[in-house]
Design a protein around this motif. Structure first.
Motif, PDB file in Angstrom:
ATOM      1  N   ALA A 139       0.834  -1.202   0.000  1.00 26.10           N
ATOM      2  CA  ALA A 139       0.000   0.000   0.000  1.00 26.10           C
ATOM      3  C   ALA A 139       0.873   1.259   0.000  1.00 26.10           C
ATOM      4  CB  ALA A 139      -0.920   0.003   1.220  1.00 26.10           C
ATOM      5  N   PRO A 140       0.357   2.393  -0.532  1.00 29.01           N
ATOM      6  CA  PRO A 140       1.152   3.623  -0.626  1.00 29.01           C
ATOM      7  C   PRO A 140       1.772   4.072   0.691  1.00 29.01           C
ATOM      8  CG  PRO A 140      -0.829   3.835  -1.938  1.00 29.01           C
ATOM      9  CD  PRO A 140      -0.957   2.540  -1.186  1.00 29.01           C
ATOM     10  N   ASP A 141       1.032   4.000   1.797  1.00 26.51           N
ATOM     11  CA  ASP A 141       1.572   4.446   3.087  1.00 26.51           C
ATOM     12  C   ASP A 141       2.757   3.590   3.515  1.00 26.51           C
ATOM     13  OD1 ASP A 141      -0.308   6.405   3.184  1.00 26.51           O
ATOM     14  OD2 ASP A 141      -1.632   5.395   4.618  1.00 26.51           O
ATOM     15  N   GLU A 142       2.624   2.278   3.371  1.00 29.12           N
ATOM     16  CA  GLU A 142       3.727   1.394   3.732  1.00 29.12           C
ATOM     17  C   GLU A 142       4.913   1.606   2.800  1.00 29.12           C
ATOM     18  OE1 GLU A 142       4.774  -3.401   4.060  1.00 29.12           O
ATOM     19  OE2 GLU A 142       2.747  -2.749   3.518  1.00 29.12           O
ATOM     20  N   PHE A 143       4.623   1.794   1.513  1.00 34.38           N
ATOM     21  CA  PHE A 143       5.689   1.994   0.528  1.00 34.38           C
ATOM     22  C   PHE A 143       6.487   3.259   0.833  1.00 34.38           C
ATOM     23  CE2 PHE A 143       7.085   3.730  -3.622  1.00 34.38           C
ATOM     24  CZ  PHE A 143       7.910   2.701  -4.022  1.00 34.38           C
ATOM     25  N   SER A 144       5.793   4.352   1.152  1.00 38.00           N
ATOM     26  CA  SER A 144       6.481   5.618   1.423  1.00 38.00           C
ATOM     27  C   SER A 144       7.315   5.555   2.698  1.00 38.00           C
ATOM     28  CB  SER A 144       5.462   6.764   1.517  1.00 38.00           C
ATOM     29  OG  SER A 144       4.552   6.548   2.580  1.00 38.00           O
ATOM     30  N   SER A 145       6.975   4.631   3.597  1.00 38.08           N
ATOM     31  CA  SER A 145       7.781   4.471   4.811  1.00 38.08           C
ATOM     32  C   SER A 145       9.049   3.660   4.534  1.00 38.08           C
ATOM     33  CB  SER A 145       6.965   3.789   5.910  1.00 38.08           C
ATOM     34  OG  SER A 145       6.698   2.429   5.593  1.00 38.08           O
ATOM     35  N   ILE A 146       9.035   2.888   3.460  1.00 37.68           N
ATOM     36  CA  ILE A 146      10.198   2.075   3.092  1.00 37.68           C
ATOM     37  C   ILE A 146      11.086   2.803   2.095  1.00 37.68           C
ATOM     38  CG2 ILE A 146      10.946  -0.120   2.061  1.00 37.68           C
ATOM     39  CD1 ILE A 146       8.195  -1.259   2.777  1.00 37.68           C
ATOM     40  N   ILE A 147      10.458   3.441   1.107  1.00 35.71           N
ATOM     41  CA  ILE A 147      11.178   4.056  -0.006  1.00 35.71           C
ATOM     42  C   ILE A 147      11.080   5.571   0.081  1.00 35.71           C
ATOM     43  CG2 ILE A 147      11.354   4.236  -2.516  1.00 35.71           C
ATOM     44  CD1 ILE A 147      12.029   1.451  -1.431  1.00 35.71           C
ATOM     45  N   THR A 148      12.220   6.230   0.218  1.00 35.30           N
ATOM     46  CA  THR A 148      12.268   7.691   0.199  1.00 35.30           C
ATOM     47  C   THR A 148      13.335   8.129  -0.797  1.00 35.30           C
ATOM     48  OG1 THR A 148      13.783   7.610   2.112  1.00 35.30           O
ATOM     49  CG2 THR A 148      11.454   8.004   2.562  1.00 35.30           C
ATOM     50  N   CYS A 149      12.910   8.849  -1.822  1.00 37.04           N
ATOM     51  CA  CYS A 149      13.823   9.319  -2.859  1.00 37.04           C
ATOM     52  C   CYS A 149      13.695  10.837  -2.964  1.00 37.04           C
ATOM     53  CB  CYS A 149      13.501   8.654  -4.200  1.00 37.04           C
ATOM     54  SG  CYS A 149      13.577   6.853  -4.190  1.00 37.04           S
ATOM     55  N   THR A 150      14.507  11.558  -2.225  1.00 39.46           N
ATOM     56  CA  THR A 150      14.463  13.021  -2.234  1.00 39.46           C
ATOM     57  C   THR A 150      15.765  13.572  -2.808  1.00 39.46           C
ATOM     58  OG1 THR A 150      15.298  13.080   0.053  1.00 39.46           O
ATOM     59  CG2 THR A 150      12.902  13.114  -0.253  1.00 39.46           C
ATOM     60  N   ASP A 151      15.658  14.743  -3.428  1.00 37.83           N
ATOM     61  CA  ASP A 151      16.811  15.333  -4.118  1.00 37.83           C
ATOM     62  C   ASP A 151      17.994  15.566  -3.189  1.00 37.83           C
ATOM     63  OD1 ASP A 151      15.424  15.299  -6.471  1.00 37.83           O
ATOM     64  OD2 ASP A 151      14.817  17.420  -6.386  1.00 37.83           O
ATOM     65  N   ASP A 152      17.730  15.912  -1.928  1.00 34.50           N
ATOM     66  CA  ASP A 152      18.826  16.199  -1.011  1.00 34.50           C
ATOM     67  C   ASP A 152      19.612  14.943  -0.634  1.00 34.50           C
ATOM     68  OD1 ASP A 152      16.401  15.485   0.405  1.00 34.50           O
ATOM     69  OD2 ASP A 152      17.496  15.883   2.255  1.00 34.50           O
ATOM     70  N   LYS A 153      19.054  13.762  -0.900  1.00 33.09           N
ATOM     71  CA  LYS A 153      19.733  12.498  -0.602  1.00 33.09           C
ATOM     72  C   LYS A 153      20.320  11.847  -1.860  1.00 33.09           C
ATOM     73  CE  LYS A 153      18.704  12.496   3.801  1.00 33.09           C
ATOM     74  NZ  LYS A 153      19.762  12.641   4.860  1.00 33.09           N
ATOM     75  N   LEU A 154      20.180  12.509  -3.015  1.00 30.79           N
ATOM     76  CA  LEU A 154      20.629  11.921  -4.277  1.00 30.79           C
ATOM     77  C   LEU A 154      22.152  11.887  -4.353  1.00 30.79           C
ATOM     78  CD1 LEU A 154      19.788  10.829  -7.097  1.00 30.79           C
ATOM     79  CD2 LEU A 154      19.926  13.205  -7.910  1.00 30.79           C
ATOM     80  N   VAL A 155      22.711  10.699  -4.518  1.00 31.76           N
ATOM     81  CA  VAL A 155      24.162  10.521  -4.665  1.00 31.76           C
ATOM     82  C   VAL A 155      24.550  10.684  -6.122  1.00 31.76           C
ATOM     83  CG1 VAL A 155      26.090   8.918  -4.363  1.00 31.76           C
ATOM     84  CG2 VAL A 155      24.248   8.986  -2.676  1.00 31.76           C
ATOM     85  N   PHE A 156      23.817  10.023  -7.022  1.00 29.76           N
ATOM     86  CA  PHE A 156      24.015  10.235  -8.455  1.00 29.76           C
ATOM     87  C   PHE A 156      22.797   9.735  -9.213  1.00 29.76           C
ATOM     88  CE2 PHE A 156      25.943   5.902  -8.173  1.00 29.76           C
ATOM     89  CZ  PHE A 156      25.237   5.252  -9.180  1.00 29.76           C
TER      90      PHE A 156
END
Length: 271
Positions: A139-156
């Motif tokens: 479900a979206p809520d569970e997914f967002s708690s597992i997967i976070t892809c934000t620009d400030d954390k982008l390595v490459f």
């Protein structure tokens, strides 16, 4: 449910009736089926909710997300023994020398069965018990708690051409290794595929520009996205979750259908 009257003209966009029956063109039906075929070797089951596939692979090394909402918006299907069901549904394919006026398909849900039909025949599958599925919808809520892809954390983030992706697949198959290694060398990174013994290896992508300095570290990630028989470029992005844990995201497309693969990896020291 009552019998569904299918229009003789080909449906340009899928139609979902009040009882959940989906009226769909044959072309879109096989686009849906071939999208599922891309994951049949990594998922034993498939659970579609509101037109989305979002589930872990059977080895729990990755999460696969497929946006089928343009075909099955608002629909839910749970398919067990995925590879077997895909093989059976392939029987609806028509030979080039077969011509029929009705180019539409019906995907119907009853209390106990899914029914697939065209103007020539139908096929029904027993609806599985969700608790018994090995691969379940996230479900979206569970997914967002597992997967976070934000620009400030982008390595490459880098784009890998489809012919390079195909080459990676061929190399992985040739040396029987389904992992890609990423080595960090200061301001750049390199992707390599090699045998566990180190006897054979290949640098497949180099000079990837980093958003931060990382020296003398590496990780290995499952090559699942490259192992698909899919003529698509691969957008590969890496995010930092902690000092020692990174998140890899692979984005591809099958025609206009987005396919994403996520895998969490551990950052290691040295060679």
């Amino acid at each position: 449910p009552e019998a569904v009257v299918v229009p003789q003209e080909t449906i340009t966009a899928p139609v979902t009736t009040s009882d959940g029956t989906v009226l769909i063109s044959r072309d879109k039906f096989f686009k849906f089926l071939n999208s599922l075929k891309l994951i049949e070797n990594s998922c034993n089951d498939c659970h579609i909710v509101d037109g989305w596939v979002r589930q872990k692979t059977f080895d729990r090394q990755a999460i696969i997300e497929i946006d089928l909402s343009s075909i099955l918006s608002g629909s839910e299907f749970a398919i067990s023994l995925l590879k077997q069901k895909i093989s059976l549904l392939k029987s609806f394919e028509l030979d080039d020398n077969v011509a029929i006026d009705d180019q539409n398909m019906i995907m119907q849900t009853t209390e106990h069965y899914y029914i697939f039909k065209d103007s020539l025949s139908d096929m029904r599958f027993k609806i599985p018990i969700l608790d018994y599925l090995e691969n379940k919808y996230i479900a979206p809520d569970e997914f967002s708690s597992i997967i976070t892809c934000t620009d400030d954390k982008l390595v490459f983030s880098t784009e890998i051409d489809s012919y390079i992706a195909k080459r990676i697949r061929s190399i992985c198959e040739g040396i029987r290794n389904e992992a890609v290694r990423c080595d960090f060398r200061g301001s750049t990174a390199t992707l390599t595929v090699s045998q566990t013994t180190g006897e054979n290896s290949s640098v497949v992508v180099k000079d990837i520009v980093l958003n931060r300095q990382i020296e003398g570290k590496h990780f290995k990630v499952v090559a699942l996205a490259f192992m698909r028989d899919l003529p698509s470029d691969v957008s590969f992005s890496v995010y930092q979750k902690s000092d020692s844990v990174f998140l890899c995201r692979f984005e591809q497309k099958y025609y206009d259908i987005p396919i994403r693969t996520y895998s969490q990896v551990e950052l290691m020291d040295g060679n």
